[in-house]
Design a protein around this motif. Structure first.
Motif, PDB file in Angstrom:
ATOM      1  N   PHE A 131     -72.863  22.088  19.293  1.00 32.59           N
ATOM      2  CA  PHE A 131     -72.915  22.329  17.853  1.00 32.59           C
ATOM      3  C   PHE A 131     -74.009  23.343  17.507  1.00 32.59           C
ATOM      4  O   PHE A 131     -73.784  24.266  16.729  1.00 32.59           O
ATOM      5  CB  PHE A 131     -73.160  20.999  17.140  1.00 32.59           C
ATOM      6  CG  PHE A 131     -73.280  21.150  15.660  1.00 32.59           C
ATOM      7  CD1 PHE A 131     -72.148  21.182  14.868  1.00 32.59           C
ATOM      8  CD2 PHE A 131     -74.512  21.264  15.064  1.00 32.59           C
ATOM      9  CE1 PHE A 131     -72.248  21.333  13.499  1.00 32.59           C
ATOM     10  CE2 PHE A 131     -74.628  21.418  13.702  1.00 32.59           C
ATOM     11  CZ  PHE A 131     -73.488  21.454  12.920  1.00 32.59           C
ATOM     12  N   SER A 132     -75.182  23.174  18.094  1.00 31.51           N
ATOM     13  CA  SER A 132     -76.289  24.089  17.779  1.00 31.51           C
ATOM     14  C   SER A 132     -76.033  25.490  18.300  1.00 31.51           C
ATOM     15  O   SER A 132     -76.647  26.451  17.842  1.00 31.51           O
ATOM     16  CB  SER A 132     -77.610  23.549  18.327  1.00 31.51           C
ATOM     17  OG  SER A 132     -77.625  23.569  19.732  1.00 31.51           O
ATOM     18  N   GLU A 133     -75.125  25.611  19.255  1.00 29.69           N
ATOM     19  CA  GLU A 133     -74.811  26.915  19.833  1.00 29.69           C
ATOM     20  C   GLU A 133     -73.877  27.742  18.950  1.00 29.69           C
ATOM     21  O   GLU A 133     -73.525  28.868  19.313  1.00 29.69           O
ATOM     22  CB  GLU A 133     -74.234  26.721  21.233  1.00 29.69           C
ATOM     23  CG  GLU A 133     -75.270  26.109  22.174  1.00 29.69           C
ATOM     24  CD  GLU A 133     -74.697  25.675  23.500  1.00 29.69           C
ATOM     25  OE1 GLU A 133     -73.610  26.163  23.886  1.00 29.69           O
ATOM     26  OE2 GLU A 133     -75.339  24.842  24.161  1.00 29.69           O
ATOM     27  N   ALA A 134     -73.519  27.218  17.790  1.00 34.83           N
ATOM     28  CA  ALA A 134     -72.722  27.985  16.824  1.00 34.83           C
ATOM     29  C   ALA A 134     -73.479  29.220  16.355  1.00 34.83           C
ATOM     30  O   ALA A 134     -72.886  30.152  15.817  1.00 34.83           O
ATOM     31  CB  ALA A 134     -72.350  27.106  15.630  1.00 34.83           C
ATOM     32  N   THR A 135     -74.775  29.257  16.590  1.00 35.88           N
ATOM     33  CA  THR A 135     -75.590  30.407  16.198  1.00 35.88           C
ATOM     34  C   THR A 135     -75.462  31.587  17.166  1.00 35.88           C
ATOM     35  O   THR A 135     -75.852  32.701  16.834  1.00 35.88           O
ATOM     36  CB  THR A 135     -77.075  30.018  16.106  1.00 35.88           C
ATOM     37  OG1 THR A 135     -77.512  29.543  17.384  1.00 35.88           O
ATOM     38  CG2 THR A 135     -77.310  28.945  15.057  1.00 35.88           C
ATOM     39  N   ALA A 175     -78.550  26.019  13.171  1.00 33.49           N
ATOM     40  CA  ALA A 175     -77.263  25.412  12.806  1.00 33.49           C
ATOM     41  C   ALA A 175     -77.572  24.203  11.934  1.00 33.49           C
ATOM     42  O   ALA A 175     -78.642  23.604  12.042  1.00 33.49           O
ATOM     43  CB  ALA A 175     -76.507  24.978  14.055  1.00 33.49           C
ATOM     44  N   VAL A 180     -76.447  28.526   9.906  1.00 34.12           N
ATOM     45  CA  VAL A 180     -75.110  28.712  10.456  1.00 34.12           C
ATOM     46  C   VAL A 180     -74.399  27.374  10.439  1.00 34.12           C
ATOM     47  O   VAL A 180     -74.914  26.379  10.946  1.00 34.12           O
ATOM     48  CB  VAL A 180     -75.180  29.274  11.896  1.00 34.12           C
ATOM     49  CG1 VAL A 180     -73.779  29.450  12.474  1.00 34.12           C
ATOM     50  CG2 VAL A 180     -75.941  30.585  11.906  1.00 34.12           C
ATOM     51  N   HIS A 181     -73.212  27.366   9.849  1.00 33.27           N
ATOM     52  CA  HIS A 181     -72.422  26.144   9.777  1.00 33.27           C
ATOM     53  C   HIS A 181     -71.539  26.046  11.023  1.00 33.27           C
ATOM     54  O   HIS A 181     -71.291  27.037  11.704  1.00 33.27           O
ATOM     55  CB  HIS A 181     -71.578  26.142   8.502  1.00 33.27           C
ATOM     56  CG  HIS A 181     -72.421  26.090   7.278  1.00 33.27           C
ATOM     57  ND1 HIS A 181     -72.933  24.925   6.785  1.00 33.27           N
ATOM     58  CD2 HIS A 181     -72.866  27.083   6.472  1.00 33.27           C
ATOM     59  CE1 HIS A 181     -73.661  25.202   5.702  1.00 33.27           C
ATOM     60  NE2 HIS A 181     -73.638  26.497   5.498  1.00 33.27           N
ATOM     61  N   PRO A 182     -71.038  24.864  11.338  1.00 31.99           N
ATOM     62  CA  PRO A 182     -70.235  24.681  12.547  1.00 31.99           C
ATOM     63  C   PRO A 182     -69.060  25.628  12.674  1.00 31.99           C
ATOM     64  O   PRO A 182     -68.646  25.956  13.774  1.00 31.99           O
ATOM     65  CB  PRO A 182     -69.740  23.241  12.458  1.00 31.99           C
ATOM     66  CG  PRO A 182     -70.632  22.585  11.479  1.00 31.99           C
ATOM     67  CD  PRO A 182     -71.184  23.643  10.585  1.00 31.99           C
ATOM     68  N   THR A 183     -68.541  26.110  11.576  1.00 31.51           N
ATOM     69  CA  THR A 183     -67.414  27.033  11.616  1.00 31.51           C
ATOM     70  C   THR A 183     -67.863  28.428  12.014  1.00 31.51           C
ATOM     71  O   THR A 183     -67.021  29.302  12.209  1.00 31.51           O
ATOM     72  CB  THR A 183     -66.730  27.116  10.239  1.00 31.51           C
ATOM     73  OG1 THR A 183     -67.686  27.570   9.291  1.00 31.51           O
ATOM     74  CG2 THR A 183     -66.165  25.772   9.827  1.00 31.51           C
ATOM     75  N   GLY A 184     -69.185  28.640  12.093  1.00 28.86           N
ATOM     76  CA  GLY A 184     -69.697  29.952  12.443  1.00 28.86           C
ATOM     77  C   GLY A 184     -69.979  30.808  11.241  1.00 28.86           C
ATOM     78  O   GLY A 184     -70.425  31.924  11.353  1.00 28.86           O
ATOM     79  N   LYS A 185     -69.725  30.282  10.040  1.00 28.71           N
ATOM     80  CA  LYS A 185     -69.996  31.041   8.823  1.00 28.71           C
ATOM     81  C   LYS A 185     -71.427  30.811   8.391  1.00 28.71           C
ATOM     82  O   LYS A 185     -71.932  29.709   8.449  1.00 28.71           O
ATOM     83  CB  LYS A 185     -69.044  30.607   7.702  1.00 28.71           C
ATOM     84  CG  LYS A 185     -67.587  30.891   8.030  1.00 28.71           C
ATOM     85  CD  LYS A 185     -66.702  30.400   6.924  1.00 28.71           C
ATOM     86  CE  LYS A 185     -65.255  30.612   7.288  1.00 28.71           C
ATOM     87  NZ  LYS A 185     -64.345  29.982   6.339  1.00 28.71           N
TER      88      LYS A 185
END
Length: 170
Positions: free
Chosen positions: A12-16, A134, A164-169
């Motif tokens: 999850f934190s890697e969404a950044t 994230a 950064v949200h989980p969707t990557g936005k």
């Protein structure tokens, strides 16, 4: 530009990462990858292990089984912290390998009970121009009830925070 990016060891934190990959291309970009693990508590022991030796196979006679009990493994709190820090450093090294080559990337691993305070202190010490984090996207009611590391870092005002949200936005 010094960019402090936080990771908690979860995908999850890697969404950044996609945003960090783009930010790394900025002129004079320097990335600091930070992870703060919780301090492991007390002693960790494992169940006693048994070593079984089948003597008959070795000597060519009737098998005799000898069981030898080994002492359980244990570690002190300091050893647990060292182990945890090594795990976090390995994790951050893996993250660094996923970023574009040829850019300044520093790894900063900590073991502390106060994750938020450590992030804020690291941002101050590093002179971060921006913090990339994230968020778990809790509802406002959830944030009021449980608090949020991201929210607390934003409120500290130590540096602008790119969420950064989980969707990557963002």
């Amino acid at each position: 530009m010094k960019i402090l990016a936080t990771f908690d060891g979860t995908p999850f934190s890697e969404a950044t990462l996609p945003i960090l990959q783009r930010m790394a291309a900025l002129p004079d970009a320097e990335l600091v990858l930070l992870s703060v693990a919780h301090v492991p508590g007390g002693r960790r022991t494992s169940a006693p292990r048994r070593t079984v030796i089948a003597a008959g196979e070795i000597l060519g006679s009737t098998p005799v089984v000898i069981e030898r009990e080994q002492a359980p493994a244990a570690e002190t709190k300091d050893q647990a912290i060292e182990r945890k820090l090594a795990e976090v450093q390995d994790y951050l090294s893996g993250i660094a390998a996923r970023l574009p080559a040829g850019h300044k990337v520093h790894i900063d691993a900590h073991c502390d009970e106060d994750v938020t305070g450590t992030i804020i202190e690291c941002a101050r010490a590093e002179g971060a121009d921006v913090i990339v984090m994230a968020t778990h996207s809790r509802t406002p009611v959830g944030q009021l009830l449980f608090g949020s590391t991201t929210e607390a870092v934003i409120r500290s005002g130590v540096a602008p925070v790119l969420v950064v949200h989980p969707t990557g936005k963002a």
